[in-house]
Design a protein around this motif. Structure first.
Motif, PDB file in Angstrom:
ATOM      1  N   ALA A 135     -36.795  45.166  -2.501  1.00 20.09           N
ATOM      2  CA  ALA A 135     -37.086  44.835  -3.891  1.00 20.09           C
ATOM      3  C   ALA A 135     -36.108  45.565  -4.785  1.00 20.09           C
ATOM      4  O   ALA A 135     -35.658  46.680  -4.460  1.00 20.09           O
ATOM      5  N   TRP A 136     -35.813  44.945  -5.937  1.00 21.84           N
ATOM      6  CA  TRP A 136     -34.865  45.497  -6.895  1.00 21.84           C
ATOM      7  C   TRP A 136     -35.412  45.370  -8.302  1.00 21.84           C
ATOM      8  O   TRP A 136     -36.157  44.433  -8.618  1.00 21.84           O
ATOM      9  N   GLY A 137     -34.983  46.295  -9.143  1.00 22.35           N
ATOM     10  CA  GLY A 137     -35.249  46.163 -10.563  1.00 22.35           C
ATOM     11  C   GLY A 137     -34.170  45.311 -11.215  1.00 22.35           C
ATOM     12  O   GLY A 137     -33.239  44.838 -10.565  1.00 22.35           O
ATOM     13  N   GLN A 138     -34.296  45.145 -12.527  1.00 25.03           N
ATOM     14  CA  GLN A 138     -33.373  44.284 -13.268  1.00 25.03           C
ATOM     15  C   GLN A 138     -32.094  45.015 -13.674  1.00 25.03           C
ATOM     16  O   GLN A 138     -31.126  44.384 -14.095  1.00 25.03           O
ATOM     17  N   GLY A 139     -32.094  46.324 -13.557  1.00 25.19           N
ATOM     18  CA  GLY A 139     -30.914  47.111 -13.890  1.00 25.19           C
ATOM     19  C   GLY A 139     -30.947  47.671 -15.299  1.00 25.19           C
ATOM     20  O   GLY A 139     -31.606  47.132 -16.190  1.00 25.19           O
ATOM     21  N   THR A 140     -30.235  48.769 -15.487  1.00 24.96           N
ATOM     22  CA  THR A 140     -30.095  49.378 -16.806  1.00 24.96           C
ATOM     23  C   THR A 140     -28.630  49.788 -16.977  1.00 24.96           C
ATOM     24  O   THR A 140     -28.024  50.355 -16.069  1.00 24.96           O
ATOM     25  N   GLN A 141     -28.082  49.495 -18.143  1.00 28.78           N
ATOM     26  CA  GLN A 141     -26.651  49.720 -18.389  1.00 28.78           C
ATOM     27  C   GLN A 141     -26.399  51.182 -18.757  1.00 28.78           C
ATOM     28  O   GLN A 141     -27.077  51.740 -19.629  1.00 28.78           O
ATOM     29  N   VAL A 142     -25.418  51.768 -18.095  1.00 29.67           N
ATOM     30  CA  VAL A 142     -24.935  53.103 -18.443  1.00 29.67           C
ATOM     31  C   VAL A 142     -23.465  52.973 -18.810  1.00 29.67           C
ATOM     32  O   VAL A 142     -22.661  52.452 -18.031  1.00 29.67           O
ATOM     33  N   THR A 143     -23.125  53.422 -20.000  1.00 31.31           N
ATOM     34  CA  THR A 143     -21.746  53.373 -20.466  1.00 31.31           C
ATOM     35  C   THR A 143     -21.311  54.778 -20.847  1.00 31.31           C
ATOM     36  O   THR A 143     -21.957  55.423 -21.678  1.00 31.31           O
ATOM     37  N   VAL A 144     -20.215  55.235 -20.240  1.00 30.00           N
ATOM     38  CA  VAL A 144     -19.695  56.574 -20.504  1.00 30.00           C
ATOM     39  C   VAL A 144     -18.358  56.423 -21.207  1.00 30.00           C
ATOM     40  O   VAL A 144     -17.411  55.853 -20.659  1.00 30.00           O
ATOM     41  N   SER A 145     -18.283  56.929 -22.424  1.00 28.98           N
ATOM     42  CA  SER A 145     -17.042  56.828 -23.204  1.00 28.98           C
ATOM     43  C   SER A 145     -16.187  58.067 -22.996  1.00 28.98           C
ATOM     44  O   SER A 145     -16.697  59.171 -22.799  1.00 28.98           O
ATOM     45  N   GLU A 196     -15.816  56.576 -15.207  1.00 26.60           N
ATOM     46  CA  GLU A 196     -15.933  55.756 -14.000  1.00 26.60           C
ATOM     47  C   GLU A 196     -17.377  55.623 -13.504  1.00 26.60           C
ATOM     48  O   GLU A 196     -17.632  54.859 -12.563  1.00 26.60           O
ATOM     49  N   ASP A 197     -18.296  56.323 -14.126  1.00 31.52           N
ATOM     50  CA  ASP A 197     -19.721  56.128 -13.813  1.00 31.52           C
ATOM     51  C   ASP A 197     -20.305  54.942 -14.579  1.00 31.52           C
ATOM     52  O   ASP A 197     -21.463  54.570 -14.358  1.00 31.52           O
ATOM     53  N   ALA A 220     -21.549  51.563 -15.403  1.00 34.35           N
ATOM     54  CA  ALA A 220     -22.036  50.510 -14.510  1.00 34.35           C
ATOM     55  C   ALA A 220     -23.447  50.119 -14.915  1.00 34.35           C
ATOM     56  O   ALA A 220     -24.088  50.804 -15.719  1.00 34.35           O
ATOM     57  N   VAL A 221     -23.918  49.036 -14.327  1.00 32.66           N
ATOM     58  CA  VAL A 221     -25.344  48.729 -14.363  1.00 32.66           C
ATOM     59  C   VAL A 221     -25.977  49.431 -13.159  1.00 32.66           C
ATOM     60  O   VAL A 221     -25.500  49.281 -12.037  1.00 32.66           O
ATOM     61  N   TYR A 222     -27.021  50.189 -13.426  1.00 34.66           N
ATOM     62  CA  TYR A 222     -27.690  50.956 -12.376  1.00 34.66           C
ATOM     63  C   TYR A 222     -28.988  50.257 -11.989  1.00 34.66           C
ATOM     64  O   TYR A 222     -29.787  49.888 -12.866  1.00 34.66           O
ATOM     65  N   TYR A 223     -29.182  50.122 -10.686  1.00 34.40           N
ATOM     66  CA  TYR A 223     -30.346  49.441 -10.133  1.00 34.40           C
ATOM     67  C   TYR A 223     -31.106  50.381  -9.196  1.00 34.40           C
ATOM     68  O   TYR A 223     -30.486  51.131  -8.434  1.00 34.40           O
ATOM     69  N   ARG A 252     -23.380  48.864 -10.166  1.00 37.73           N
ATOM     70  CA  ARG A 252     -22.353  47.833 -10.106  1.00 37.73           C
ATOM     71  C   ARG A 252     -21.509  47.919 -11.355  1.00 37.73           C
ATOM     72  O   ARG A 252     -22.002  47.690 -12.466  1.00 37.73           O
ATOM     73  N   ALA A 253     -20.253  48.259 -11.160  1.00 36.76           N
ATOM     74  CA  ALA A 253     -19.298  48.291 -12.261  1.00 36.76           C
ATOM     75  C   ALA A 253     -18.713  46.897 -12.443  1.00 36.76           C
ATOM     76  O   ALA A 253     -18.713  46.093 -11.505  1.00 36.76           O
ATOM     77  N   PRO A 254     -18.185  46.581 -13.617  1.00 37.39           N
ATOM     78  CA  PRO A 254     -17.611  45.259 -13.859  1.00 37.39           C
ATOM     79  C   PRO A 254     -16.543  44.920 -12.826  1.00 37.39           C
ATOM     80  O   PRO A 254     -15.638  45.719 -12.572  1.00 37.39           O
ATOM     81  N   GLY A 255     -16.682  43.748 -12.208  1.00 37.03           N
ATOM     82  CA  GLY A 255     -15.692  43.292 -11.252  1.00 37.03           C
ATOM     83  C   GLY A 255     -15.760  43.936  -9.888  1.00 37.03           C
ATOM     84  O   GLY A 255     -14.899  43.710  -9.040  1.00 37.03           O
ATOM     85  N   LYS A 256     -16.804  44.747  -9.645  1.00 36.76           N
ATOM     86  CA  LYS A 256     -16.915  45.456  -8.365  1.00 36.76           C
ATOM     87  C   LYS A 256     -18.217  45.098  -7.676  1.00 36.76           C
ATOM     88  O   LYS A 256     -19.148  44.557  -8.271  1.00 36.76           O
ATOM     89  N   GLU A 257     -18.261  45.422  -6.387  1.00 37.71           N
ATOM     90  CA  GLU A 257     -19.482  45.220  -5.620  1.00 37.71           C
ATOM     91  C   GLU A 257     -20.522  46.292  -5.990  1.00 37.71           C
ATOM     92  O   GLU A 257     -20.183  47.365  -6.485  1.00 37.71           O
ATOM     93  N   ARG A 258     -21.773  45.969  -5.672  1.00 41.07           N
ATOM     94  CA  ARG A 258     -22.825  46.962  -5.840  1.00 41.07           C
ATOM     95  C   ARG A 258     -22.577  48.096  -4.851  1.00 41.07           C
ATOM     96  O   ARG A 258     -22.341  47.854  -3.679  1.00 41.07           O
ATOM     97  N   GLU A 259     -22.619  49.339  -5.341  1.00 38.50           N
ATOM     98  CA  GLU A 259     -22.362  50.470  -4.474  1.00 38.50           C
ATOM     99  C   GLU A 259     -23.511  51.461  -4.515  1.00 38.50           C
ATOM    100  O   GLU A 259     -24.178  51.636  -5.538  1.00 38.50           O
ATOM    101  N   PHE A 260     -23.695  52.100  -3.378  1.00 40.99           N
ATOM    102  CA  PHE A 260     -24.757  53.080  -3.227  1.00 40.99           C
ATOM    103  C   PHE A 260     -24.444  54.333  -4.030  1.00 40.99           C
ATOM    104  O   PHE A 260     -23.298  54.776  -4.087  1.00 40.99           O
ATOM    105  N   ALA A 261     -25.489  54.912  -4.649  1.00 38.38           N
ATOM    106  CA  ALA A 261     -25.336  56.179  -5.362  1.00 38.38           C
ATOM    107  C   ALA A 261     -26.192  57.278  -4.722  1.00 38.38           C
ATOM    108  O   ALA A 261     -25.695  58.359  -4.423  1.00 38.38           O
ATOM    109  N   ALA A 262     -27.487  57.003  -4.528  1.00 41.94           N
ATOM    110  CA  ALA A 262     -28.386  58.042  -4.021  1.00 41.94           C
ATOM    111  C   ALA A 262     -29.627  57.405  -3.416  1.00 41.94           C
ATOM    112  O   ALA A 262     -29.992  56.285  -3.784  1.00 41.94           O
ATOM    113  N   ALA A 263     -30.259  58.119  -2.497  1.00 41.48           N
ATOM    114  CA  ALA A 263     -31.504  57.652  -1.898  1.00 41.48           C
ATOM    115  C   ALA A 263     -32.441  58.835  -1.679  1.00 41.48           C
ATOM    116  O   ALA A 263     -31.990  59.981  -1.573  1.00 41.48           O
TER     117      ALA A 263
END
Length: 124
Positions: free
Chosen positions: A113-123, A89-90, A92-95, A39-50
């Protein structure tokens, strides 16, 4: 109820790599398909991989295909997301999520079930 805990996020420069981990609390981990969402700031949670229960099947969003790799170790009750060639653009908080139906769905509503998330910031 399966409990999940993500780790491995952080700040990285564009083009860099990170590996996220998601540890599950239960020995029933292998009964769940697992997914990574973001989930990026201001955006919906989006799928990445399964990934399937056994790890033999994987599925990726087009936006991460060829750059991200999902894997799992059922002996360690852990699922991973290896992220390479990261872009701003990657950011986001990753869950991680667990899907008891095993369907590797892209719909977050199907995950139990979900985890609490971990922040990824790409400069840049």
């Amino acid at each position: 109820q399966l409990q999940l805990a993500e780790s491995g996020g952080g700040l990285v420069q564009a083009g860099g790599s990170l590996r996220l981990s998601c540890a599950a609390s239960s020995r029933t981990f292998s009964l769940y398909a697992m997914g990574w969402f973001r989930r990026a700031p201001g955006k919906e949670r989006e799928f990445a991989a399964a990934i399937s229960r056994s790890g033999g099947g994987t599925y990726y969003a087009d936006s991460v295909k060829g750059r991200f790799t999902i894997s799992r170790d059922n002996a360690k009750n852990t699922v991973y997301l290896r992220m390479q060639s990261l872009k701003p653009e990657d950011t986001a908080v990753y869950y991680c999520g667990a899907d008891r139906s095993g369907g590797m769905t892209t719909d977050p509503k199907k995950y139990n079930a979900w985890g609490q998330g971990t922040q990824v910031t790409v400069s840049s």
